[in-house]
Design an enzyme around this catalytic site. Structure first.
Site, short mmCIF file in Angstrom:
data_model
loop_
_atom_site.label_atom_id
_atom_site.label_comp_id
_atom_site.label_asym_id
_atom_site.label_seq_id
_atom_site.Cartn_x
_atom_site.Cartn_y
_atom_site.Cartn_z
N HIS A 131 0.81 -1.19 0.16
CA HIS A 131 0.11 0.20 -0.10
C HIS A 131 0.88 1.14 -0.14
O HIS A 131 1.96 1.24 0.27
CB HIS A 131 -0.90 0.07 1.34
N LYS A 135 -1.11 4.99 4.67
CA LYS A 135 -1.97 4.22 5.45
C LYS A 135 -1.61 4.16 6.96
O LYS A 135 -0.77 3.93 7.19
CB LYS A 135 -1.82 3.03 4.67
N1 LIG Z 1 -13.01 -0.62 2.43
C1 LIG Z 1 -12.44 -0.18 1.17
O1 LIG Z 1 -12.83 -0.61 -0.04
C2 LIG Z 1 -11.26 0.98 1.26
C3 LIG Z 1 -10.84 1.43 0.23
C4 LIG Z 1 -9.87 2.50 0.43
C5 LIG Z 1 -9.56 2.90 1.78
N2 LIG Z 1 -10.23 2.29 2.78
C6 LIG Z 1 -9.99 2.81 4.09
O2 LIG Z 1 -10.85 4.11 4.39
C7 LIG Z 1 -10.12 4.81 5.15
C8 LIG Z 1 -9.90 6.15 4.51
O3 LIG Z 1 -8.78 6.14 3.74
P1 LIG Z 1 -8.37 7.08 2.61
O4 LIG Z 1 -7.20 6.68 1.85
O5 LIG Z 1 -9.36 8.00 2.02
O6 LIG Z 1 -7.82 8.32 3.91
P2 LIG Z 1 -7.67 9.80 3.59
O7 LIG Z 1 -6.67 10.06 4.79
O8 LIG Z 1 -7.23 10.29 2.26
O9 LIG Z 1 -9.22 10.31 4.05
C9 LIG Z 1 -9.69 10.25 5.43
C10 LIG Z 1 -10.46 11.77 5.54
O10 LIG Z 1 -11.23 11.38 6.83
C11 LIG Z 1 -11.51 12.76 7.35
N3 LIG Z 1 -11.64 12.71 8.77
C12 LIG Z 1 -10.78 12.26 9.82
N4 LIG Z 1 -11.49 12.32 11.14
C13 LIG Z 1 -12.81 12.60 10.59
C14 LIG Z 1 -13.93 12.63 11.50
N5 LIG Z 1 -13.99 12.60 12.84
N6 LIG Z 1 -15.09 13.08 10.60
C15 LIG Z 1 -15.20 13.27 9.42
N7 LIG Z 1 -13.95 13.10 8.29
C16 LIG Z 1 -12.99 12.96 9.18
C17 LIG Z 1 -9.74 13.20 7.11
O11 LIG Z 1 -9.80 14.83 7.26
C18 LIG Z 1 -9.78 12.79 5.68
O12 LIG Z 1 -9.88 14.04 4.69
C19 LIG Z 1 -8.94 4.06 5.69
O13 LIG Z 1 -9.24 3.45 6.87
C20 LIG Z 1 -8.76 3.22 4.69
O14 LIG Z 1 -8.06 2.05 5.12
C21 LIG Z 1 -11.03 1.32 2.58
O1 LIG Z 2 -5.62 2.84 0.97
C1 LIG Z 2 -5.93 2.16 1.88
O2 LIG Z 2 -5.82 2.63 2.85
C2 LIG Z 2 -6.95 0.92 1.56
N1 LIG Z 2 -7.26 0.27 2.41
C3 LIG Z 2 -8.21 -0.87 2.59
C4 LIG Z 2 -7.75 -2.02 3.35
O3 LIG Z 2 -6.94 -1.77 4.37
O4 LIG Z 2 -7.60 -3.17 2.90
C5 LIG Z 2 -8.62 -1.20 1.13
C6 LIG Z 2 -7.61 -1.01 0.05
C7 LIG Z 2 -7.14 0.27 0.19
#
Ligand SMILES: NC(=O)c1ccc[n+]([C@@H]2O[C@H](COP(=O)([O-])OP(=O)(O)OC[C@H]3O[C@@H](n4cnc5c(N)ncnc54)[C@H](O)[C@@H]3O)[C@@H](O)[C@H]2O)c1
Ligand SMILES: O=C(O)C1=N[C@H](C(=O)O)CCC1
Length: 245
Positions: A131, A135
């Protein structure tokens, strides 16, 4: 029209989710909130999509479920203790449902499914997830879930411990142990989200690899979750049941 709120709206994934919700003809984006906004701004939403941070997601879920708003959660960092807490909140808010999926990418869900199917045919399985360096959690939610699915399949298939003669190792050299499956986490500039499941048997290796090339890959799965969460009772884990897997 489904009234949708997004938490983490300024984040890497949240921006894509807001665009997708705005483009969907059956949805209305009623709140796009980030860390400086009050969660109270979600009032009026039927479904909230959360892509925030493992440190804040539980507070968001407690508020949303307590207010009868169905969460669709992409934020990672969930363990059994957290899931049990969410189940408790849902029990206290009858009629409210929640979908938590470690990966909303359709190909990623298939990769996990294929790994689960293949697991019982190989004596060795290890997972390498790769990643971007911003992250927060390691291993990734996807890798953790894949390891759990693989461990369950191995146990059902009557497979025991994997061969491993390691008797001395530097801390971390063999990765994290998730249900007996070793998971290795790489953090590297230039990456988005990638995973390899390596399955080894007598004289052959099967590698199942998934690559996320753009964060827009997550949005069809998120929209599917938004459309379906209201009819999925209680807590649903993973996108699999929505894809008939
Ligand atoms: N399930 C999936 O398919 C998937 C895919 C990508 C990322 N993720 C997960 O999603 C999460 C976010 O990933 P990202 O890359 O977008 O992160 P990022 O840091 O780019 O975005 C997170 C956002 O949340 C905001 N934030 C923080 N606290 C907050 C609150 N209390 N209320 C509202 N907003 C708040 C931050 O300011 C930021 O803009 C991570 O846990 C990542 O692992 C999951
Ligand atoms: O970018 C991330 O953070 C992602 N989080 C998810 C994970 O923890 O598996 C999904 C993939 C991207």
């Amino acid at each position: 029209m489904i009234r949708v709120g997004v938490l983490g709206a300024l984040g890497r994934v949240g921006v894509e989710v807001c665009k997708a919700v705005e483009a969907a003809t059956d949805m209305e984006l009623v709140a796009a909130l980030d860390k400086d906004d009050s969660v109270e701004g979600l009032r009026g939403a039927e479904v909230v999509v959360d892509f925030t941070h493992p440190d804040v997601v539980m507070g968001n879920l407690e508020w949303a479920i307590g207010h009868g708003i169905h969460p669709v959660v992409g934020t990672t960092g969930f363990d059994e203790g957290r899931l049990e807490t969410v189940r408790g909140w849902l029990a206290g808010s009858p009629g409210t449902n929640c979908l938590i999926a470690p990966n909303f990418g359709i190909a990623a869900v298939l990769m996990m499914h294929f790994a689960q199917q293949a697991a019982r045919y190989f004596e060795s399985v290890e997972i390498v997830e790769l990643h971007h360096p911003n992250k927060a959690d390691a291993p990734s939610g996807t890798a953790r879930r894949t390891a759990e699915l693989v461990a369950e399949a191995r146990s059902k298939g009557g497979l025991g411990q994997m061969p491993d003669a390691t008797s001395t190792a530097l801390d971390g050299a063999r990765g994290a142990d998730v249900g007996g499956v070793h998971v290795h986490a790489v953090r590297l500039s230039g990456l988005i989200a990638h995973q390899e499941v390596l399955l080894g048997g007598d004289g052959e290796i099967l590698t199942i690899r998934h690559d996320t090339m753009s964060r827009s890959a997550f949005t069809p799965g998120v929209l599917l979750g938004v459309r379906r969460v209201r009819e999925l009772p209680g807590l649903t884990l993973g996108l699999e049941p929505l894809l008939d897997l």
